[in-house]
Design an enzyme around this catalytic site. Structure first.
Site, PDB file in Angstrom:
ATOM      1  N   GLY A   1       1.605   4.467   3.773  1.00  0.00           N
ATOM      2  CA  GLY A   1       2.578   3.674   3.020  1.00  0.00           C
ATOM      3  C   GLY A   1       3.503   4.536   2.199  1.00  0.00           C
ATOM      4  O   GLY A   1       4.721   4.288   2.125  1.00  0.00           O
TER       5      GLY A   1
ATOM      6  N   TYR B   1     -14.115  -4.560   9.704  1.00  0.00           N
ATOM      7  CA  TYR B   1     -12.814  -3.887   9.773  1.00  0.00           C
ATOM      8  C   TYR B   1     -12.129  -4.180  11.099  1.00  0.00           C
ATOM      9  O   TYR B   1     -10.936  -4.515  11.138  1.00  0.00           O
ATOM     10  CB  TYR B   1     -13.000  -2.384   9.596  1.00  0.00           C
ATOM     11  CG  TYR B   1     -11.698  -1.606   9.694  1.00  0.00           C
ATOM     12  CD1 TYR B   1     -10.721  -1.739   8.719  1.00  0.00           C
ATOM     13  CD2 TYR B   1     -11.457  -0.746  10.763  1.00  0.00           C
ATOM     14  CE1 TYR B   1      -9.521  -1.038   8.804  1.00  0.00           C
ATOM     15  CE2 TYR B   1     -10.263  -0.038  10.860  1.00  0.00           C
ATOM     16  CZ  TYR B   1      -9.308  -0.182   9.873  1.00  0.00           C
ATOM     17  OH  TYR B   1      -8.120   0.516   9.965  1.00  0.00           O
TER      18      TYR B   1
ATOM     19  N   GLY C   1      -0.974   7.750   1.384  1.00  0.00           N
ATOM     20  CA  GLY C   1      -1.122   7.773   2.825  1.00  0.00           C
ATOM     21  C   GLY C   1       0.103   7.349   3.609  1.00  0.00           C
ATOM     22  O   GLY C   1       1.234   7.756   3.324  1.00  0.00           O
TER      23      GLY C   1
ATOM     24  N   SER D   1      -4.785  -1.290  14.353  1.00  0.00           N
ATOM     25  CA  SER D   1      -5.572  -0.061  14.404  1.00  0.00           C
ATOM     26  C   SER D   1      -6.211   0.068  15.772  1.00  0.00           C
ATOM     27  O   SER D   1      -6.426  -0.928  16.477  1.00  0.00           O
ATOM     28  CB  SER D   1      -6.668  -0.097  13.331  1.00  0.00           C
ATOM     29  OG  SER D   1      -7.639   0.898  13.537  1.00  0.00           O
TER      30      SER D   1
ATOM     31  N   GLY E   1       0.815  -1.209   0.000  1.00  0.00           N
ATOM     32  CA  GLY E   1       0.000   0.000   0.000  1.00  0.00           C
ATOM     33  C   GLY E   1       0.842   1.249   0.000  1.00  0.00           C
ATOM     34  O   GLY E   1       0.502   2.261   0.621  1.00  0.00           O
ATOM     35  N   ALA E   2       1.950   1.222  -0.749  1.00  0.00           N
ATOM     36  CA  ALA E   2       2.929   2.305  -0.698  1.00  0.00           C
ATOM     37  C   ALA E   2       2.611   3.452  -1.636  1.00  0.00           C
ATOM     38  O   ALA E   2       3.413   4.379  -1.768  1.00  0.00           O
ATOM     39  CB  ALA E   2       4.325   1.745  -1.027  1.00  0.00           C
ATOM     40  N   ASN E   3       1.461   3.417  -2.282  1.00  0.00           N
ATOM     41  CA  ASN E   3       1.151   4.449  -3.269  1.00  0.00           C
ATOM     42  C   ASN E   3       0.432   5.657  -2.674  1.00  0.00           C
ATOM     43  O   ASN E   3       0.237   6.661  -3.369  1.00  0.00           O
ATOM     44  CB  ASN E   3       0.294   3.870  -4.401  1.00  0.00           C
ATOM     45  CG  ASN E   3      -0.980   3.239  -3.886  1.00  0.00           C
ATOM     46  OD1 ASN E   3      -0.935   2.143  -3.314  1.00  0.00           O
ATOM     47  ND2 ASN E   3      -2.113   3.898  -4.057  1.00  0.00           N
TER      48      ASN E   3
END
Length: 314
Positions: free
Chosen positions: A27, A176, A25, A150, A21-23
């Site tokens: 990440g 979630y 926020g 979280s 998820g590095a694209n």
């Protein structure tokens, strides 16, 4: 643990880090900081266009050219392909895996393999990726697996009889919370098994507190409408402006978990202020479920059964 800032992050020259998820926020921020500190960052994400954009952004300040890996955590075939690609790129040596990507309170859906979307993406996909990359991590130096949980995990539980909401009414917030407590349970169970196996790799859990990211802005209720009123860790919030901290601060727990020399396997790192909502990171108590060995064993076995991936360590 001392008060930490980005300036305290040790030089990462010679280290290779994969961030899911590095694209965007957390990440993306994590990748930017580690790349600027000298790490070779593997940007793992699902969307190729956003991945290329992130690659350009991280490259601008990187000491070592980052590389892009296609990864859809909601597709176990993609997870296997991504692990194989990471092995090829790195020559079979990885120092840090940061399990950062996730969906938050998404409308009801299924992964390609038929799992409830949030549990399948946030937990099962990351667990499978971790197991598949364990041989490469063992060849790394001071190797670590960092898994993001979280505050929402506080109200979560894993329903071992119905993790996929097949026999109970779907609730996006409950799904979630289940996925994020599963992240925390898995992180600590992984470290217990690594210690028992005599491995040098450690597993650390972290959470960003209440951070303004695309997860929050994209949060939807079961009908797909935006949710303004939020309950996180038993605390209700209205909007982001006055409560949420910025991504730069929110990424610090992950960065500390990945780099700090005084971090231990099994630690849980999160903000120190306002019941973990915001502030400088510190080691915080894991939830009771994450500390329970029987719960850890049950989740470990269930995850192996659902994913079809051989657990490592066994």
């Amino acid at each position: 643990m001392k008060t930490w800032t980005e300036a305290d992050i040790p030089d990462q020259t010679g280290r290779t880090v994969l961030v899911t998820g590095a694209n965007s926020g957390l990440g993306l921020q994590t990748s930017l900081v580690l790349a600027a500190k000298g790490a070779r960052v593997l940007i793992a994400c699902r969307n190729p266009e956003r991945g290329e954009q992130a690659l350009r952004t991280v490259s601008a300040g990187a000491a070592v050219t980052p590389e892009l890996i296609s990864l859809d955590l909601a597709d176990l075939a993609s997870v296997r392909a991504a692990a194989q690609r990471a092995e090829e790129i790195t020559g079979g040596r990885l120092d840090v895996l940061i399990n950062n990507a996730g969906l938050m309170a998404a409308p009801k859906g299924r992964t390609k393999d038929g799992f409830e979307l949030q549990f399948g993406t946030n937990h099962l996909g990351h667990a499978a990726l971790t197991w598949l990359l364990m041989p490469a991590l063992r060849r790394g130096t001071d190797a670590r697996v960092v898994t993001l949980s979280s505050l929402a995990a506080t109200g979560g539980r894993v329903d071992f009889d119905d993790p996929g909401f097949e026999h109970r009414r779907y609730n996006p917030a409950a799904a979630y919370a289940q996925s994020k407590i599963a992240n925390q349970i898995f992180a600590l169970e992984l470290d217990r098994r690594l210690r028992a196996a005599g491995d040098d790799v450690i597993s650390v859990a972290a959470h960003p507190g209440y951070t303004a990211t695309s997860l929050n802005s994209n949060m939807a209720n079961a009908q797909g409408h935006p949710v303004v009123r939020k309950v996180v860790g038993g605390v209700t919030f209205l909007g982001d402006l006055l409560i949420a901290q910025g991504v730069r601060t929110g990424a610090l727990p992950s960065l500390i978990a990945a780099t700090a020399p005084d971090v231990n396997g099994g630690d849980y790192i999160g903000p120190r202020l306002f019941r973990g909502i915001r502030g400088n990171p510190t080691v915080v108590p894991p939830l009771r479920a994450a500390l329970d060995r029987e719960t850890g064993r049950k989740l470990w076995d269930l995850t192996a059964k659902l994913t079809g991936v051989t657990p490592d360590p066994a």
